[in-house]
Design an enzyme around this catalytic site. Sequence first.
Site, PDB file in Angstrom:
ATOM      1  N   GLU A 132      -5.635  -3.553  -1.251  1.00  0.00           N
ATOM      2  CA  GLU A 132      -6.228  -4.512   0.485  1.00  0.00           C
ATOM      3  C   GLU A 132      -7.202  -6.127   0.296  1.00  0.00           C
ATOM      4  O   GLU A 132      -7.629  -6.747   0.155  1.00  0.00           O
ATOM      5  CB  GLU A 132      -6.610  -4.863   1.310  1.00  0.00           C
ATOM      6  CG  GLU A 132      -5.527  -3.410   2.190  1.00  0.00           C
ATOM      7  CD  GLU A 132      -4.856  -2.041   1.739  1.00  0.00           C
ATOM      8  OE1 GLU A 132      -5.518  -1.504   0.866  1.00  0.00           O
ATOM      9  OE2 GLU A 132      -4.474  -1.278   2.429  1.00  0.00           O
TER      10      GLU A 132
ATOM     11  N   THR B   1       0.483  -1.185  -0.447  1.00  0.00           N
ATOM     12  CA  THR B   1      -0.181   0.127   0.037  1.00  0.00           C
ATOM     13  C   THR B   1       0.682   0.846   0.055  1.00  0.00           C
ATOM     14  O   THR B   1       2.518   1.125   0.516  1.00  0.00           O
ATOM     15  CB  THR B   1      -0.872   0.225   1.674  1.00  0.00           C
ATOM     16  OG1 THR B   1      -0.380   0.223   2.732  1.00  0.00           O
ATOM     17  CG2 THR B   1      -1.945  -1.497   1.473  1.00  0.00           C
TER      18      THR B   1
ATOM     19  N   LYS C 200     -13.794  18.133  10.250  1.00  0.00           N
ATOM     20  CA  LYS C 200     -14.821  18.253  11.407  1.00  0.00           C
ATOM     21  C   LYS C 200     -14.846  19.321  12.071  1.00  0.00           C
ATOM     22  O   LYS C 200     -13.815  19.630  12.614  1.00  0.00           O
ATOM     23  CB  LYS C 200     -14.600  16.715  13.061  1.00  0.00           C
ATOM     24  CG  LYS C 200     -13.986  15.348  11.959  1.00  0.00           C
ATOM     25  CD  LYS C 200     -13.246  14.187  12.815  1.00  0.00           C
ATOM     26  CE  LYS C 200     -13.065  13.194  12.431  1.00  0.00           C
ATOM     27  NZ  LYS C 200     -11.700  13.513  11.863  1.00  0.00           N
TER      28      LYS C 200
ATOM     29  N   TRP D  10     -19.410  16.644  10.481  1.00  0.00           N
ATOM     30  CA  TRP D  10     -18.478  15.762   9.132  1.00  0.00           C
ATOM     31  C   TRP D  10     -18.533  16.601   7.568  1.00  0.00           C
ATOM     32  O   TRP D  10     -20.081  16.166   7.601  1.00  0.00           O
ATOM     33  CB  TRP D  10     -18.681  14.419   8.944  1.00  0.00           C
ATOM     34  CG  TRP D  10     -17.917  13.697  10.445  1.00  0.00           C
ATOM     35  CD1 TRP D  10     -17.624  13.895  11.061  1.00  0.00           C
ATOM     36  CD2 TRP D  10     -17.831  12.171  10.335  1.00  0.00           C
ATOM     37  NE1 TRP D  10     -16.827  12.787  11.753  1.00  0.00           N
ATOM     38  CE2 TRP D  10     -16.980  11.623  11.364  1.00  0.00           C
ATOM     39  CE3 TRP D  10     -17.809  11.915   8.954  1.00  0.00           C
ATOM     40  CZ2 TRP D  10     -16.471  10.698  11.525  1.00  0.00           C
ATOM     41  CZ3 TRP D  10     -17.725   9.578   9.430  1.00  0.00           C
ATOM     42  CH2 TRP D  10     -17.276   9.482  10.471  1.00  0.00           C
TER      43      TRP D  10
HETATM   44  P1  AMP Z   1      -4.813   2.557  -3.634  1.00  0.00           P
HETATM   45  O1  AMP Z   1      -4.748   1.069  -2.479  1.00  0.00           O
HETATM   46  O2  AMP Z   1      -3.663   2.753  -3.637  1.00  0.00           O
HETATM   47  O3  AMP Z   1      -5.304   1.750  -4.522  1.00  0.00           O
HETATM   48  O4  AMP Z   1      -5.623   3.254  -2.213  1.00  0.00           O
HETATM   49  C1  AMP Z   1      -7.374   3.019  -2.254  1.00  0.00           C
HETATM   50  C2  AMP Z   1      -7.775   4.496  -1.990  1.00  0.00           C
HETATM   51  O5  AMP Z   1      -8.024   5.211  -2.841  1.00  0.00           O
HETATM   52  C3  AMP Z   1      -9.213   3.850  -1.576  1.00  0.00           C
HETATM   53  O6  AMP Z   1      -9.204   3.437   0.422  1.00  0.00           O
HETATM   54  C4  AMP Z   1     -10.049   5.589  -1.449  1.00  0.00           C
HETATM   55  O7  AMP Z   1      -9.752   6.007  -0.132  1.00  0.00           O
HETATM   56  C5  AMP Z   1      -9.116   5.782  -3.455  1.00  0.00           C
HETATM   57  N1  AMP Z   1      -9.756   5.801  -3.624  1.00  0.00           N
HETATM   58  C6  AMP Z   1     -10.687   4.831  -4.379  1.00  0.00           C
HETATM   59  N2  AMP Z   1     -11.068   4.748  -5.913  1.00  0.00           N
HETATM   60  C7  AMP Z   1     -11.593   6.727  -5.358  1.00  0.00           C
HETATM   61  C8  AMP Z   1     -12.693   6.734  -5.707  1.00  0.00           C
HETATM   62  N3  AMP Z   1     -13.181   6.235  -7.681  1.00  0.00           N
HETATM   63  N4  AMP Z   1     -13.662   7.465  -5.100  1.00  0.00           N
HETATM   64  C9  AMP Z   1     -12.791   8.156  -4.232  1.00  0.00           C
HETATM   65  N5  AMP Z   1     -11.822   7.412  -3.653  1.00  0.00           N
HETATM   66  C10 AMP Z   1     -11.184   6.651  -4.162  1.00  0.00           C
END
Ligand code: AMP
Length: 544
Positions: free
Chosen positions: A332, A186, A441, A446
């Site tokens: 994940e 990640t 916040k 929120w």
């Molecule tokens: P990653 O593991 O780098 O793909 O990041 C995952 C995170 O990206 C998620 O937990 C979200 O916070 C954000 N994310 C992924 N897709 C979207 C989406 N379509 N809209 C808003 N946030 C997103």
Amino acid sequence: MRGLMQEFPLLVHRVLDHAARWHGTRPIISRSVEGPLHRTDYATVSRRSRALASACEARLGLSMGSVIATMAWNTWRHLEIWYGVMGMGGIVHTLNPRLFTDQIAYIVNHAEDQWIFTDLTFVPLLEKLQDQIPHVKGFIILTDEAHMPNTTLRNPICYETLIASGDEAYAWPEFDENTACGMCYTSGTTGHPKGVLYSHRSNVLHGMMCALGDAMAIKSIDVAMPVVPMFHANAWSLAFSAPIGGAALVMPGPKLDGASIYEMLTEGCVTITAAVPTVWLMLLQYLEQNPDLRLPQLNRVVIGGSACPESIMKAFVETYGSDVIHAWGMTEMSPIGSLGVPTGQTNSLSAEDWWTVKLKQGRPPFMVDMKITDDGGNALPHDGTTFGRLKVKGPAIARSYYKGDGVNAFDAEGWFDTGDVATIDPHGYMQITDRAKDVIKSGGEWISSIELENIALGCPGVHEAAAIGLPHPRWDERPLLVVVRRQGSAISRDDVLRHLDGKIVKWWMPDDVAFVDEIPHTATGKISKLELRTRFKGYAFPGT
Ligand code: AMP
């Protein structure tokens, strides 16, 4: 009593076997790192993957469970490494070259990568890094002898020479489908990056899930182009779901600017493609500058990784006639968790109402279960307005991080807490309102930073926008909207606030608008709120 059906472990090389046998001549077109376009097909990639697997055993000493890393763009060679190494029982760890070098070194050491397969692009980076990763035995450079660089990397091996020494008739071993095959860390905005360890079974099931009709609907008449890198969460499954569906593949290689992406889309007659919003912003700008250009073949564009602004979705749908599927997921989750496709119910909505729903992050396909809860873990209603922590379950979702890191994210019933805050509406469409740590916040309530950003992006003259919460003496936090103006625009603070007025409740109104030349992004293309909060630390709102 057990069923009387055949044992057929879900192993990823069966995916390539299927594509090679039944869609063997479907093309795979890549932009090579050396420059020219390269054409191959599933049958050839299958033969070369087997040759690579045998060479990895014979020359690199790899065996079941060995971990190797790749630092590579999306090309046919990267595909061969995935299938070849996974197929022989090894584990492919994809490295994101955009991470800080210290983070890359941490990840390589933590994963205990034995060899690194690298594109020519990253040779200088790895030369600088190699002393920090002493246990890596050597580097396989993804090119032929003619293009081998003069390098100080230890044990440099030419990829094409390695493959040439292998046996194309290599027989894949059979093993348990729960065997690990891939690893991705990640992005680690807080603390060290954490490793996600995919299995053969999870990758095959996830690939099938993404190919479903109400997901990306991948068919053999499709041509799929994953612009999203293979080092970013499995290229959103396309390297698996395209061969599962028999779709041709177009791999954009190292060039992701608007002109280069347009060239690959048209050259390869791409019907479905996927990437983060920033990539599409670059393409749309290029198209705007070249008004005669069109995208006649492009049927659907999957957009995710961060919230997709309405302006991008509308430009694809209304100007270029390509549908947009807004998707959400995370490393994940392999990574797909939801997709914004219509249902029998939403089909009867008016066009305007459907757009409101389409802008959301969508519904979970089969094999993803989701719920929203309050901080006490109680399930919240699907009314489209109640915010809660988004939790997920499924066979392609991590149950633990590599080496036991980050245990807090997993609860006793097996739900994974995504760290996202979301609503779910009565049609089942989930909408991300924030990362739990980015939600603003104010006075105990929120404010969704994503919603502020999306509305601000609809304001003429706004190129990019980010909302962050800054400390406030009375309200705890108040929103600051950070804006990059469009080229040539002189838009003011009041213009932006006037645009927001009436579209949000009064107390969501940002206390100020700050104009900047550039908004920082993380290694996976998301707005770096952490960096913005640091940059604006101590910022004084008007009147405070
Ligand atoms: P990653 O593991 O780098 O793909 O990041 C995952 C995170 O990206 C998620 O937990 C979200 O916070 C954000 N994310 C992924 N897709 C979207 C989406 N379509 N809209 C808003 N946030 C997103």
